[in-house]
Scaffold this motif. Structure first.
Motif, PDB file in Angstrom:
ATOM      1  N   ALA A  13       0.841  -1.209   0.000  1.00  0.00           N
ATOM      2  CA  ALA A  13       0.000   0.000   0.000  1.00  0.00           C
ATOM      3  C   ALA A  13       0.872   1.254   0.000  1.00  0.00           C
ATOM      4  N   LEU A  14       1.920   1.262   0.826  1.00  0.00           N
ATOM      5  CA  LEU A  14       2.832   2.409   0.862  1.00  0.00           C
ATOM      6  C   LEU A  14       3.543   2.587  -0.475  1.00  0.00           C
ATOM      7  N   GLU A  17       1.112   4.173  -2.941  1.00  0.00           N
ATOM      8  CA  GLU A  17       0.954   5.602  -2.663  1.00  0.00           C
ATOM      9  C   GLU A  17       2.170   6.383  -3.145  1.00  0.00           C
ATOM     10  N   TYR A  18       3.349   5.851  -2.889  1.00  0.00           N
ATOM     11  CA  TYR A  18       4.595   6.488  -3.293  1.00  0.00           C
ATOM     12  C   TYR A  18       4.660   6.631  -4.818  1.00  0.00           C
ATOM     13  N   ALA A  20       2.172   6.539  -6.993  1.00  0.00           N
ATOM     14  CA  ALA A  20       1.137   7.469  -7.457  1.00  0.00           C
ATOM     15  C   ALA A  20       1.574   8.918  -7.235  1.00  0.00           C
ATOM     16  N   ALA A  21       2.216   9.188  -6.101  1.00  0.00           N
ATOM     17  CA  ALA A  21       2.698  10.539  -5.818  1.00  0.00           C
ATOM     18  C   ALA A  21       3.792  10.958  -6.803  1.00  0.00           C
ATOM     19  N   ARG A  29      -3.185  -4.275  -9.027  1.00  0.00           N
ATOM     20  CA  ARG A  29      -2.490  -4.651  -7.795  1.00  0.00           C
ATOM     21  C   ARG A  29      -2.738  -6.130  -7.553  1.00  0.00           C
TER      22      ARG A  29
END
Length: 117
Positions: A13-14, A17-18, A20-21, A29
């Motif tokens: 999940a992290l 997010e990373y 996507a940022a 996924r």
């Protein structure tokens, strides 16, 4: 065993997010087929990016990237080809990246290696 599963899920999940940022678009996924599982499939411009995520609570047993062996890379290549075959309209250059998440608690360290293969 559940703690390991939770740690891995948190790391993925992290990593998502990373990525996507950083501007990548997450397409899939935990995609599974008979050959195994891809952690994350993303698009980065024209590139299709297949991301292997390795998560560790710490580095006591080595850096997460150390778990990506030549055998694992060969498997990732086969899985990427299988994903492309299953998604024939998703064209692009293919690359394989790795993300290491260490200490997936409050302040994790995230490292991203592009084009490991």
């Amino acid at each position: 065993m559940a703690a390991k599963d939770d740690l891995g899920r948190r790391g993925e999940a992290l990593a998502g997010e990373y990525l996507a940022a950083k501007g990548l678009t997450i397409l899939d996924r935990n995609w599974r087929c008979s050959q195994g599982e891809l952690d994350i499939v993303a698009r980065d411009g024209r590139d299709l990016v297949f991301v292997e995520v390795k998560t560790r609570a710490g580095t006591g047993f080595g850096h997460p990237f150390a778990a990506i062996t030549a055998t694992k890379l060969a498997r990732l290549r086969r899985l990427a080809a299988a994903w492309c075959e299953a998604h024939p309209l998703m064209h692009g250059h293919v690359r394989i990246d790795a993300v290491a998440v260490t200490g997936a608690g409050r302040t994790p360290t995230i490292e991203h290696l592009e084009r490991i293969f």
